[in-house]
Design a protein around this motif. Sequence first.
Motif, PDB file in Angstrom:
ATOM      1  N   LEU A   9       0.789  -1.245   0.000  1.00 27.05           N
ATOM      2  CA  LEU A   9       0.000   0.000   0.000  1.00 27.05           C
ATOM      3  C   LEU A   9       0.814   1.283   0.000  1.00 27.05           C
ATOM      4  N   THR A  10       2.143   1.193  -0.024  1.00 25.42           N
ATOM      5  CA  THR A  10       2.915   2.441  -0.009  1.00 25.42           C
ATOM      6  C   THR A  10       3.373   2.791  -1.428  1.00 25.42           C
ATOM      7  N   ASP A  11       3.874   4.016  -1.590  1.00 30.36           N
ATOM      8  CA  ASP A  11       4.278   4.408  -2.945  1.00 30.36           C
ATOM      9  C   ASP A  11       5.570   3.730  -3.385  1.00 30.36           C
ATOM     10  N   LEU A  12       6.116   2.831  -2.533  1.00 22.92           N
ATOM     11  CA  LEU A  12       7.278   2.040  -2.936  1.00 22.92           C
ATOM     12  C   LEU A  12       6.843   0.780  -3.696  1.00 22.92           C
ATOM     13  N   CYS A  13       5.543   0.488  -3.676  1.00 22.62           N
ATOM     14  CA  CYS A  13       5.064  -0.805  -4.173  1.00 22.62           C
ATOM     15  C   CYS A  13       5.113  -0.956  -5.690  1.00 22.62           C
ATOM     16  N   GLY A  14       4.997   0.151  -6.423  1.00 21.72           N
ATOM     17  CA  GLY A  14       5.024   0.066  -7.885  1.00 21.72           C
ATOM     18  C   GLY A  14       3.931  -0.850  -8.400  1.00 21.72           C
ATOM     19  N   PRO A  15       4.275  -1.780  -9.322  1.00 20.40           N
ATOM     20  CA  PRO A  15       3.241  -2.662  -9.893  1.00 20.40           C
ATOM     21  C   PRO A  15       2.678  -3.673  -8.893  1.00 20.40           C
ATOM     22  N   ALA A  16       3.275  -3.791  -7.713  1.00 22.38           N
ATOM     23  CA  ALA A  16       2.742  -4.721  -6.702  1.00 22.38           C
ATOM     24  C   ALA A  16       1.534  -4.128  -5.988  1.00 22.38           C
ATOM     25  N   ALA A  17       1.274  -2.839  -6.219  1.00 17.87           N
ATOM     26  CA  ALA A  17       0.166  -2.181  -5.517  1.00 17.87           C
ATOM     27  C   ALA A  17      -1.139  -2.482  -6.239  1.00 17.87           C
ATOM     28  N   MET A  18      -1.864  -3.464  -5.732  1.00 19.23           N
ATOM     29  CA  MET A  18      -3.118  -3.830  -6.397  1.00 19.23           C
ATOM     30  C   MET A  18      -4.307  -3.104  -5.798  1.00 19.23           C
ATOM     31  N   PHE A  19      -4.093  -2.421  -4.703  1.00 17.29           N
ATOM     32  CA  PHE A  19      -5.188  -1.675  -4.065  1.00 17.29           C
ATOM     33  C   PHE A  19      -4.825  -0.200  -3.932  1.00 17.29           C
ATOM     34  N   GLY A  20      -3.983   0.300  -4.833  1.00 18.46           N
ATOM     35  CA  GLY A  20      -3.562   1.694  -4.749  1.00 18.46           C
ATOM     36  C   GLY A  20      -2.423   1.872  -3.754  1.00 18.46           C
ATOM     37  N   THR A  21      -1.968   3.115  -3.618  1.00 18.20           N
ATOM     38  CA  THR A  21      -0.855   3.408  -2.695  1.00 18.20           C
ATOM     39  C   THR A  21      -1.251   4.559  -1.765  1.00 18.20           C
ATOM     40  N   PRO A  22      -2.175   4.310  -0.848  1.00 15.45           N
ATOM     41  CA  PRO A  22      -2.635   5.391   0.025  1.00 15.45           C
ATOM     42  C   PRO A  22      -1.626   5.805   1.103  1.00 15.45           C
ATOM     43  N   LEU A  23      -0.554   5.002   1.304  1.00 16.62           N
ATOM     44  CA  LEU A  23       0.385   5.289   2.393  1.00 16.62           C
ATOM     45  C   LEU A  23       1.727   5.783   1.851  1.00 16.62           C
ATOM     46  N   PRO A  24       2.406   6.651   2.589  1.00 17.57           N
ATOM     47  CA  PRO A  24       3.746   7.087   2.154  1.00 17.57           C
ATOM     48  C   PRO A  24       4.776   6.009   2.489  1.00 17.57           C
ATOM     49  N   SER A  25       5.888   5.953   1.750  1.00 16.52           N
ATOM     50  CA  SER A  25       6.940   5.014   2.140  1.00 16.52           C
ATOM     51  C   SER A  25       7.788   5.672   3.224  1.00 16.52           C
ATOM     52  N   PHE A  26       8.014   4.917   4.264  1.00 11.90           N
ATOM     53  CA  PHE A  26       8.678   5.443   5.443  1.00 11.90           C
ATOM     54  C   PHE A  26       9.283   4.242   6.154  1.00 11.90           C
ATOM     55  N   PHE A  27      10.527   4.383   6.634  1.00 10.30           N
ATOM     56  CA  PHE A  27      11.252   3.214   7.149  1.00 10.30           C
ATOM     57  C   PHE A  27      10.461   2.417   8.195  1.00 10.30           C
ATOM     58  N   LEU A  28       9.777   3.113   9.085  1.00 10.75           N
ATOM     59  CA  LEU A  28       9.085   2.406  10.163  1.00 10.75           C
ATOM     60  C   LEU A  28       7.683   1.933   9.773  1.00 10.75           C
ATOM     61  N   LEU A  29       7.319   2.186   8.526  1.00 12.22           N
ATOM     62  CA  LEU A  29       5.970   1.811   8.087  1.00 12.22           C
ATOM     63  C   LEU A  29       6.053   0.647   7.094  1.00 12.22           C
ATOM     64  N   PRO A  30       5.625  -0.558   7.509  1.00 16.13           N
ATOM     65  CA  PRO A  30       5.664  -1.686   6.560  1.00 16.13           C
ATOM     66  C   PRO A  30       4.740  -1.416   5.371  1.00 16.13           C
ATOM     67  N   GLU A  31       5.054  -2.053   4.246  1.00 16.22           N
ATOM     68  CA  GLU A  31       4.234  -1.874   3.043  1.00 16.22           C
ATOM     69  C   GLU A  31       2.806  -2.386   3.278  1.00 16.22           C
ATOM     70  N   ALA A  32       2.676  -3.415   4.141  1.00 19.80           N
ATOM     71  CA  ALA A  32       1.344  -3.965   4.449  1.00 19.80           C
ATOM     72  C   ALA A  32       0.879  -3.466   5.819  1.00 19.80           C
ATOM     73  N   ALA A  33       1.081  -2.182   6.059  1.00 19.01           N
ATOM     74  CA  ALA A  33       0.828  -1.629   7.403  1.00 19.01           C
ATOM     75  C   ALA A  33      -0.616  -1.771   7.859  1.00 19.01           C
ATOM     76  N   LEU A  34      -1.551  -1.904   6.932  1.00 14.90           N
ATOM     77  CA  LEU A  34      -2.958  -1.988   7.347  1.00 14.90           C
ATOM     78  C   LEU A  34      -3.373  -3.401   7.747  1.00 14.90           C
ATOM     79  N   THR A  35      -2.610  -4.402   7.334  1.00 12.04           N
ATOM     80  CA  THR A  35      -3.020  -5.776   7.656  1.00 12.04           C
ATOM     81  C   THR A  35      -2.101  -6.447   8.676  1.00 12.04           C
ATOM     82  N   LEU A  36      -0.812  -6.112   8.666  1.00 11.01           N
ATOM     83  CA  LEU A  36       0.109  -6.809   9.572  1.00 11.01           C
ATOM     84  C   LEU A  36      -0.295  -6.711  11.045  1.00 11.01           C
ATOM     85  N   PRO A  37      -0.763  -5.547  11.533  1.00 10.60           N
ATOM     86  CA  PRO A  37      -1.157  -5.497  12.953  1.00 10.60           C
ATOM     87  C   PRO A  37      -2.269  -6.488  13.279  1.00 10.60           C
ATOM     88  N   PHE A  38      -3.188  -6.703  12.339  1.00  3.02           N
ATOM     89  CA  PHE A  38      -4.290  -7.639  12.597  1.00  3.02           C
ATOM     90  C   PHE A  38      -3.794  -9.089  12.571  1.00  3.02           C
TER      91      PHE A  38
END
Length: 266
Positions: free
Chosen positions: A70-99
């Motif tokens: 979900l971050t703008d680092l995802c490129g073509p891997a972003a199948m649901f858009g890139t609503p999150l900024p890329s940031f070292f402490l923010l995983p690319e799957a930040a919305l699902t990993l906590p769950f």
Amino acid sequence: MTTAMRPGAGRARAAIAAKTLRTDRWWLAPLVTFVGLAAWVTYATVRVFMHDYFFVEQYHYLTPFYSPCLTDLCGPAAMFGTPLPSFFLLPEAALTLPFLLLFRLTCYYYRKAYYRAFWLSPPACAVPDGHEKYSGETRFPLIFQNAHRYAFYAAGIISIINTWDAIIAFRSGDEFGFGLGNVILVVNVVMLWAYTLSCHSCRHIAGGRLKHFSRHPVRYRFWTFVSKLNTRHMQLAWITLGTLALTDFYIMGLEIGWFSDLRFIN
Ligand code: FES
């Protein structure tokens, strides 16, 4: 049976000077659990914060540790858009990993495993607790273990996303393709479903609070199926740690160039 009726109620435990009378290798299971879980958590943490080698564009292989990306680092891997900024402490799957973390942390099996292996609470049957006091899961923070059912709902949605990832990986460019990576992704997703459906909360949702199974044949059948899976819940908990790590490692290795995908079609 009330406390007053229970045989032996009110009697103190026998005074035993030894810490435990067990002479078998009771410490082996908690030790193996400690090493296994610590190794897996270390690997997953490193990979999640690596922010690289998570997608093989040629075959549409996306590691589950970065899904949905979900971050703008995802490129073509972003199948649901890139609503999150890329940031070292923010995983690319930040919305699902906590769950997912919550789902595993509150899982009945993992609770037993890490209470024994990490908190020594207690480390084994007939071995004293490593702590003076025990308040169970009635207070903060462990009272949140009761949220497991809600984590199960979230895990179900995430399993659907992982299933979608495995389906769209049957593409090589714009054509149908099939390789060893597909086999690994599909096995991983089947195991994830087996683990998720074998959940104790799922079993209760399927068959709990029913007075007459005969009046709910569909729920009865589902409950029977889930009950069979449930007897393997511990094994599935470990198998899915293995398939998750293997899937991620395979995709990372492909992306880095350590090896190439074994292709059966395209
Ligand atoms: Fe283990 Fe629900 S009890 S996932």
